[in-house]
Design an enzyme around this catalytic site. Structure first.
Site, short mmCIF file in Angstrom:
data_model
loop_
_atom_site.label_atom_id
_atom_site.label_comp_id
_atom_site.label_asym_id
_atom_site.label_seq_id
_atom_site.Cartn_x
_atom_site.Cartn_y
_atom_site.Cartn_z
N GLY A 1 -6.38 2.14 -1.58
CA GLY A 1 -5.86 3.12 -2.54
C GLY A 1 -4.84 4.08 -1.96
O GLY A 1 -4.61 5.16 -2.52
N LYS B 1 7.99 4.52 1.81
CA LYS B 1 7.20 3.32 2.11
C LYS B 1 8.13 2.53 3.02
O LYS B 1 8.99 1.76 2.54
CB LYS B 1 6.88 2.56 0.82
CG LYS B 1 6.18 1.23 1.01
CD LYS B 1 4.68 1.35 1.15
CE LYS B 1 4.05 0.01 1.50
NZ LYS B 1 2.59 0.08 1.60
N ALA C 1 1.09 0.51 5.69
CA ALA C 1 0.71 -0.70 4.96
C ALA C 1 -0.58 -1.21 5.58
O ALA C 1 -0.74 -1.17 6.80
CB ALA C 1 1.80 -1.76 5.06
#
Ligand SMILES: Nc1ncnc2c1ncn2[C@@H]1O[C@H](COP(=O)(O)OP(=O)(O)OP(=O)(O)O)[C@@H](O)[C@H]1O
Ligand SMILES: C[C@H](N)[C@H](N)CCCCCC(=O)O
Ligand SMILES: [Mg+2]
Length: 277
Positions: free
Chosen positions: A25, A48, A158
């Site tokens: 999450g 990201k 990640a």
């Protein structure tokens, strides 16, 4: 929007969001923090850095069938620079969620997500299969650049803390070299105490300072177990649990999510804990 501007001035302007595992999450929690930070009156950056599992940008407003380059044509060479991957019209859905949370338009996609790679693999393997060489030092510089641009920036890794990123670096290296404190997202299920302790110990051993934990309770762990798990996470790690998030089952719109998130996260407290040296 700016009505809450009695805000702590953050001496730490960025946070690296790590997780005990993939799918725990991180993106969901980071998006909640982003929408809260924005609603609190901060300018918010999102990064990201490298996303695997990217898909053709079919749902995006930029969708243009003629522009989608099939995966095998998207193979890159060593001269790769930021942005080129996006010419292939691949979308990281993580990046999309992070952008939507803070109301960032498509013009910010390459800032948010310099590398979007196909394949449900580690970024290292996805990059290798796509023939992409990720320039690690530039990635670190990019994070510093974004962190300096906004009041607060959230950087999402990640997978778990030490997912392979390039042929010779992992996300542990990136979190450390970004020189940001970390926030750990964990589940609350049986076994989560161990996962949290191991992740914290590993991170700290590699020079990453974990400042807070958010428990993302999508499994709806029964209250007694959840409560005792949280007690033990704090007891063994000496890190505060800054929020416990239940499954979200409302309307998928960020203006409703912000009110919902405030029930479970005391944002001012989070900024104080994360934002101080
Ligand atoms: N509290 C929640 N309520 C509802 N859905 C959730 C919640 N937390 C996570 N999800 C959903 O669970 C899935 C996995 O979460 P998420 O994508 O945030 O994981 P992740 O840790 O970011 O994974 P990755 O390692 O791939 O980046 C997503 O579909 C996400 O929207
Ligand atoms: C593509 C996927 N959804 C994740 N973002 C990548 C998770 C990689 C995990 C690698 C590993 O640690 O085994
Ligand atoms: Mg994610």
């Amino acid at each position: 929007m700016d009505s809450h501007k009695t805000l702590p001035v953050l001496s730490q302007k960025g946070v690296f969001v790590i997780g005990t595992d993939t799918d725990v999450g991180k993106t969901f929690v980071t998006s909640l923090l982003g929408v809260l930070a924005k609603d609190d009156g901060y300018s918010v950056g999102m990064v990201k850095p490298v996303a695997s599992g990217a898909i053709p940008m079919a749902q995006s407003s930029q969708f243009d069938e003629d522009n989608i380059i099939p995966r095998d044509e998207a193979i890159m060479d060593d001269t790769e620079t930021f942005g080129i991957i996006h010419a292939s019209q691949l979308e990281s859905t993580d990046a999309t969620m992070l952008m939507q949370a803070i109301g960032a338009g498509e013009d910010r996609r390459s800032e948010v997500n310099p590398y979007a790679l196909p394949g449900e693999y580690s970024p290292k393997l996805a990059a290798r299969l796509a023939g992409v060489k990720i320039p690690y030092d530039e990635l670190v510089e990019h994070i510093h650049h974004v962190v300096n641009k906004y009041d607060i920036t959230f950087v999402e890794g990640a997978g778990g803390v030490t997912t392979p990123l390039t042929e010779d670096r992992t996300f542990t290296d990136l979190a450390k070299d970004s020189q940001l404190p970390a926030l750990l997202v964990a589940d609350g299920r049986l076994g989560s105490i161990n996962r949290v302790i191991l992740t914290k110990e590993y991170a700290e051993h590699h020079g990453i300072h974990v400042k807070g934990i958010i428990v993302n309770n999508t499994a709806q762990v029964e209250p007694f177990l959840l409560h005792t798990n949280i007690e033990d996470m704090e007891r063994y790690t000496h890190i505060p649990v800054l929020g416990v998030i239940p499954p979200f089952d409302g309307i998928d719109a960020w203006n409703t999510k912000v009110e919902w998130a405030r029930e479970f996260i005391d944002s001012k407290h989070v900024w104080q804990v994360l934002g101080n040296e």
